[in-house]
Design a protein around this motif. Structure first.
Motif, PDB file in Angstrom:
ATOM      1  N   VAL A 178       0.821  -1.219   0.000  1.00  0.00           N
ATOM      2  CA  VAL A 178       0.000   0.000   0.000  1.00  0.00           C
ATOM      3  C   VAL A 178       0.857   1.272   0.000  1.00  0.00           C
ATOM      4  CG1 VAL A 178      -1.726   1.338   1.256  1.00  0.00           C
ATOM      5  CG2 VAL A 178      -2.002  -1.137   1.006  1.00  0.00           C
ATOM      6  N   PRO A 179       1.808   1.427   0.936  1.00  0.00           N
ATOM      7  CA  PRO A 179       2.627   2.646   0.882  1.00  0.00           C
ATOM      8  C   PRO A 179       3.488   2.715  -0.379  1.00  0.00           C
ATOM      9  CG  PRO A 179       3.494   1.102   2.512  1.00  0.00           C
ATOM     10  CD  PRO A 179       2.147   0.598   2.106  1.00  0.00           C
ATOM     11  N   ALA A 180       3.911   1.557  -0.883  1.00  0.00           N
ATOM     12  CA  ALA A 180       4.689   1.550  -2.122  1.00  0.00           C
ATOM     13  C   ALA A 180       3.860   2.078  -3.286  1.00  0.00           C
ATOM     14  CB  ALA A 180       5.197   0.144  -2.417  1.00  0.00           C
ATOM     15  N   LEU A 181       2.577   1.726  -3.310  1.00  0.00           N
ATOM     16  CA  LEU A 181       1.695   2.234  -4.363  1.00  0.00           C
ATOM     17  C   LEU A 181       1.505   3.746  -4.240  1.00  0.00           C
ATOM     18  CD1 LEU A 181      -1.015  -0.585  -4.522  1.00  0.00           C
ATOM     19  CD2 LEU A 181       0.658  -0.005  -6.295  1.00  0.00           C
ATOM     20  N   HIS A 182       1.406   4.234  -3.014  1.00  0.00           N
ATOM     21  CA  HIS A 182       1.311   5.688  -2.826  1.00  0.00           C
ATOM     22  C   HIS A 182       2.578   6.377  -3.337  1.00  0.00           C
ATOM     23  CE1 HIS A 182      -2.478   5.683  -0.797  1.00  0.00           C
ATOM     24  NE2 HIS A 182      -2.055   4.967   0.232  1.00  0.00           N
ATOM     25  N   CYS A 183       3.728   5.748  -3.050  1.00  0.00           N
ATOM     26  CA  CYS A 183       4.997   6.303  -3.503  1.00  0.00           C
ATOM     27  C   CYS A 183       5.107   6.224  -5.032  1.00  0.00           C
ATOM     28  CB  CYS A 183       6.159   5.536  -2.857  1.00  0.00           C
ATOM     29  SG  CYS A 183       7.322   6.594  -2.014  1.00  0.00           S
ATOM     30  N   PHE A 184       4.590   5.149  -5.588  1.00  0.00           N
ATOM     31  CA  PHE A 184       4.533   4.976  -7.047  1.00  0.00           C
ATOM     32  C   PHE A 184       3.788   6.164  -7.656  1.00  0.00           C
ATOM     33  CE2 PHE A 184       2.936   3.538 -11.036  1.00  0.00           C
ATOM     34  CZ  PHE A 184       3.741   2.508 -11.491  1.00  0.00           C
ATOM     35  N   SER A 185       2.636   6.498  -7.083  1.00  0.00           N
ATOM     36  CA  SER A 185       1.851   7.628  -7.587  1.00  0.00           C
ATOM     37  C   SER A 185       2.611   8.942  -7.412  1.00  0.00           C
ATOM     38  CB  SER A 185       0.510   7.711  -6.858  1.00  0.00           C
ATOM     39  OG  SER A 185      -0.299   6.588  -7.143  1.00  0.00           O
ATOM     40  N   ALA A 186       3.289   9.097  -6.275  1.00  0.00           N
ATOM     41  CA  ALA A 186       4.055  10.315  -6.040  1.00  0.00           C
ATOM     42  C   ALA A 186       5.137  10.498  -7.102  1.00  0.00           C
ATOM     43  CB  ALA A 186       4.690  10.270  -4.646  1.00  0.00           C
ATOM     44  N   SER A 187       5.788   9.412  -7.462  1.00  0.00           N
ATOM     45  CA  SER A 187       6.820   9.473  -8.488  1.00  0.00           C
ATOM     46  C   SER A 187       6.239   9.922  -9.822  1.00  0.00           C
ATOM     47  CB  SER A 187       7.489   8.096  -8.637  1.00  0.00           C
ATOM     48  OG  SER A 187       8.543   8.147  -9.577  1.00  0.00           O
ATOM     49  N   ARG A 188       5.075   9.401 -10.153  1.00  0.00           N
ATOM     50  CA  ARG A 188       4.415   9.786 -11.408  1.00  0.00           C
ATOM     51  C   ARG A 188       3.998  11.256 -11.380  1.00  0.00           C
ATOM     52  NH1 ARG A 188       4.474   9.466 -15.361  1.00  0.00           N
ATOM     53  NH2 ARG A 188       2.384   9.123 -16.223  1.00  0.00           N
ATOM     54  N   HIS A 189       3.561  11.751 -10.219  1.00  0.00           N
ATOM     55  CA  HIS A 189       3.184  13.163 -10.125  1.00  0.00           C
ATOM     56  C   HIS A 189       4.398  14.059 -10.354  1.00  0.00           C
ATOM     57  CE1 HIS A 189      -0.636  11.743  -8.946  1.00  0.00           C
ATOM     58  NE2 HIS A 189      -0.423  11.614  -7.651  1.00  0.00           N
ATOM     59  N   ILE A 190       5.518  13.688  -9.753  1.00  0.00           N
ATOM     60  CA  ILE A 190       6.742  14.481  -9.925  1.00  0.00           C
ATOM     61  C   ILE A 190       7.187  14.448 -11.384  1.00  0.00           C
ATOM     62  CG2 ILE A 190       9.190  14.619  -9.309  1.00  0.00           C
ATOM     63  CD1 ILE A 190       8.356  13.537  -6.518  1.00  0.00           C
ATOM     64  N   GLU A 191       7.100  13.284 -11.997  1.00  0.00           N
ATOM     65  CA  GLU A 191       7.488  13.166 -13.414  1.00  0.00           C
ATOM     66  C   GLU A 191       6.605  14.041 -14.291  1.00  0.00           C
ATOM     67  OE1 GLU A 191       7.335  11.793 -17.475  1.00  0.00           O
ATOM     68  OE2 GLU A 191       5.737  11.383 -16.039  1.00  0.00           O
ATOM     69  N   ARG A 192       5.314  14.106 -13.987  1.00  0.00           N
ATOM     70  CA  ARG A 192       4.395  14.938 -14.762  1.00  0.00           C
ATOM     71  C   ARG A 192       4.687  16.424 -14.545  1.00  0.00           C
ATOM     72  NH1 ARG A 192       2.839  14.978 -18.635  1.00  0.00           N
ATOM     73  NH2 ARG A 192       0.778  15.922 -18.387  1.00  0.00           N
ATOM     74  N   ILE A 193       5.099  16.806 -13.345  1.00  0.00           N
ATOM     75  CA  ILE A 193       5.482  18.198 -13.098  1.00  0.00           C
ATOM     76  C   ILE A 193       6.657  18.578 -13.982  1.00  0.00           C
ATOM     77  CG2 ILE A 193       6.540  19.735 -11.379  1.00  0.00           C
ATOM     78  CD1 ILE A 193       4.742  18.304  -9.276  1.00  0.00           C
ATOM     79  N   SER A 194       7.623  17.679 -14.109  1.00  0.00           N
ATOM     80  CA  SER A 194       8.768  17.964 -14.983  1.00  0.00           C
ATOM     81  C   SER A 194       8.325  18.066 -16.441  1.00  0.00           C
ATOM     82  CB  SER A 194       9.855  16.888 -14.825  1.00  0.00           C
ATOM     83  OG  SER A 194       9.498  15.678 -15.457  1.00  0.00           O
ATOM     84  N   ASP A 195       7.317  17.291 -16.829  1.00  0.00           N
ATOM     85  CA  ASP A 195       6.785  17.407 -18.189  1.00  0.00           C
ATOM     86  C   ASP A 195       6.200  18.793 -18.438  1.00  0.00           C
ATOM     87  OD1 ASP A 195       7.469  14.819 -18.846  1.00  0.00           O
ATOM     88  OD2 ASP A 195       5.464  13.989 -18.497  1.00  0.00           O
ATOM     89  N   HIS A 196       5.481  19.318 -17.448  1.00  0.00           N
ATOM     90  CA  HIS A 196       4.904  20.654 -17.604  1.00  0.00           C
ATOM     91  C   HIS A 196       5.997  21.718 -17.643  1.00  0.00           C
ATOM     92  CE1 HIS A 196       0.638  19.743 -17.557  1.00  0.00           C
ATOM     93  NE2 HIS A 196       0.846  18.894 -16.578  1.00  0.00           N
ATOM     94  N   ALA A 197       7.078  21.517 -16.901  1.00  0.00           N
ATOM     95  CA  ALA A 197       8.212  22.440 -16.993  1.00  0.00           C
ATOM     96  C   ALA A 197       8.791  22.415 -18.410  1.00  0.00           C
ATOM     97  CB  ALA A 197       9.278  22.070 -15.967  1.00  0.00           C
ATOM     98  N   THR A 198       8.843  21.227 -19.006  1.00  0.00           N
ATOM     99  CA  THR A 198       9.321  21.104 -20.380  1.00  0.00           C
ATOM    100  C   THR A 198       8.378  21.813 -21.348  1.00  0.00           C
ATOM    101  OG1 THR A 198      10.371  18.989 -19.865  1.00  0.00           O
ATOM    102  CG2 THR A 198       9.968  19.463 -22.180  1.00  0.00           C
ATOM    103  N   ASN A 199       7.074  21.706 -21.103  1.00  0.00           N
ATOM    104  CA  ASN A 199       6.116  22.431 -21.939  1.00  0.00           C
ATOM    105  C   ASN A 199       6.396  23.936 -21.909  1.00  0.00           C
ATOM    106  OD1 ASN A 199       4.785  20.034 -22.495  1.00  0.00           O
ATOM    107  ND2 ASN A 199       3.101  20.413 -21.096  1.00  0.00           N
ATOM    108  N   ILE A 200       6.673  24.452 -20.716  1.00  0.00           N
ATOM    109  CA  ILE A 200       6.958  25.879 -20.588  1.00  0.00           C
ATOM    110  C   ILE A 200       8.240  26.233 -21.318  1.00  0.00           C
ATOM    111  CG2 ILE A 200       7.488  27.747 -18.956  1.00  0.00           C
ATOM    112  CD1 ILE A 200       5.634  26.387 -16.946  1.00  0.00           C
ATOM    113  N   SER A 201       9.242  25.347 -21.255  1.00  0.00           N
ATOM    114  CA  SER A 201      10.490  25.619 -21.975  1.00  0.00           C
ATOM    115  C   SER A 201      10.229  25.724 -23.476  1.00  0.00           C
ATOM    116  CB  SER A 201      11.534  24.532 -21.678  1.00  0.00           C
ATOM    117  OG  SER A 201      11.257  23.324 -22.356  1.00  0.00           O
ATOM    118  N   ASP A 202       9.366  24.857 -23.994  1.00  0.00           N
ATOM    119  CA  ASP A 202       8.999  24.935 -25.411  1.00  0.00           C
ATOM    120  C   ASP A 202       8.291  26.256 -25.722  1.00  0.00           C
ATOM    121  OD1 ASP A 202      10.006  22.390 -25.718  1.00  0.00           O
ATOM    122  OD2 ASP A 202       8.058  21.394 -25.708  1.00  0.00           O
ATOM    123  N   ASP A 203       7.435  26.689 -24.796  1.00  0.00           N
ATOM    124  CA  ASP A 203       6.687  27.927 -24.997  1.00  0.00           C
ATOM    125  C   ASP A 203       7.602  29.145 -24.982  1.00  0.00           C
ATOM    126  OD1 ASP A 203       4.346  26.467 -25.161  1.00  0.00           O
ATOM    127  OD2 ASP A 203       3.887  26.680 -23.019  1.00  0.00           O
TER     128      ASP A 203
END
Length: 228
Positions: A178-203
């Protein structure tokens, strides 16, 4: 450029920078909440989100008003279009920090669970990307923006490594699933934040150069902006 248009553009720029400061603070607090296992800080992040939502709507309305009132062209049009895009990415980042804060509150319930060290490295890298890309927006620096986009590949690799580590933990320690799954989701959220930073760099590159690089950024040494 007409004086009224310049005034409105400066105001939009200021408003986006103000919003970006709020989002940076949310990200810093959300990661602290996770690694310090602090529910109070997590709740602060969740409470701030409504402010971001209101500001995002306000900025979008002001952009649309400027487009209708001034009918800008060329670089002025690109500036307003970029503000609209950056505004949206910042709001999505804020939503992801709320998700991260919620995962932090869930992990707190499992004091024996060890959060992967790579996840902390990944979070630091994502925070650096957000800070650097906003600096590139302020300075209209294409080279700095492109370097942020190149960093996203490293975050993606760390995300894969974190997921592999969590999968091993779940196989070897069923009581930690259960906590590993929560951490799994946290990792995906952080990865998506970096994707949005990349979107801004493109902009940023689009705003300055008028070149649309989204979806075809090569990154690294092959980037046309990598060497400034």
């Amino acid at each position: 450029m007409p004086l009224h248009l310049q005034r409105d553009l400066d105001h939009l720029h200021h408003e986006v920078l103000s919003l970006s400061g709020i989002v940076e603070e949310m990200l810093e607090k959300a990661t602290r909440a996770l690694f310090e296992r602090n529910a109070q800080i997590a709740d602060e992040v969740i409470g701030i989100d409504i402010i971001v939502d209101e500001r995002e709507v306000q900025i979008e309305e002001e952009c649309l008003k400027a487009l209708a009132l001034h009918q800008p062209v060329a670089v002025d049009l690109r500036r307003i279009a970029t503000v609209l895009k950056v505004n949206n990415d910042l709001e999505r980042m804020a939503d992801l920090t709320v998700n991260l804060a919620e995962r932090a509150k869930s992990v707190i319930e499992y004091p024996m669970f060890v959060i992967p060290q790579r996840l902390a490295c990944m979070a630091d890298m994502a925070k650096g990307m957000v800070s650097d890309v906003l600096d590139s927006f302020v300075n209209m620096d294409c080279a700095a923006a492109a370097r942020v986009g190149a960093t996203d590949e490293r975050v993606d690799r760390l995300n894969c490594e974190v997921i592999e580590e969590l999968q091993r933990t779940m196989r070897e320690r069923p009581d930690q699933v259960v906590p590993a799954l929560h951490c799994f989701s946290a990792s995906r959220h952080i990865e998506r934040i970096s994707d949005h930073a990349t979107n801004i760099s493109d902009d940023v590159i689009y705003m300055v150069e008028g070149t649309i690089v989204r979806h075809r950024f090569s990154g690294g040494a092959n980037s046309p902006f990598a060497n400034g």
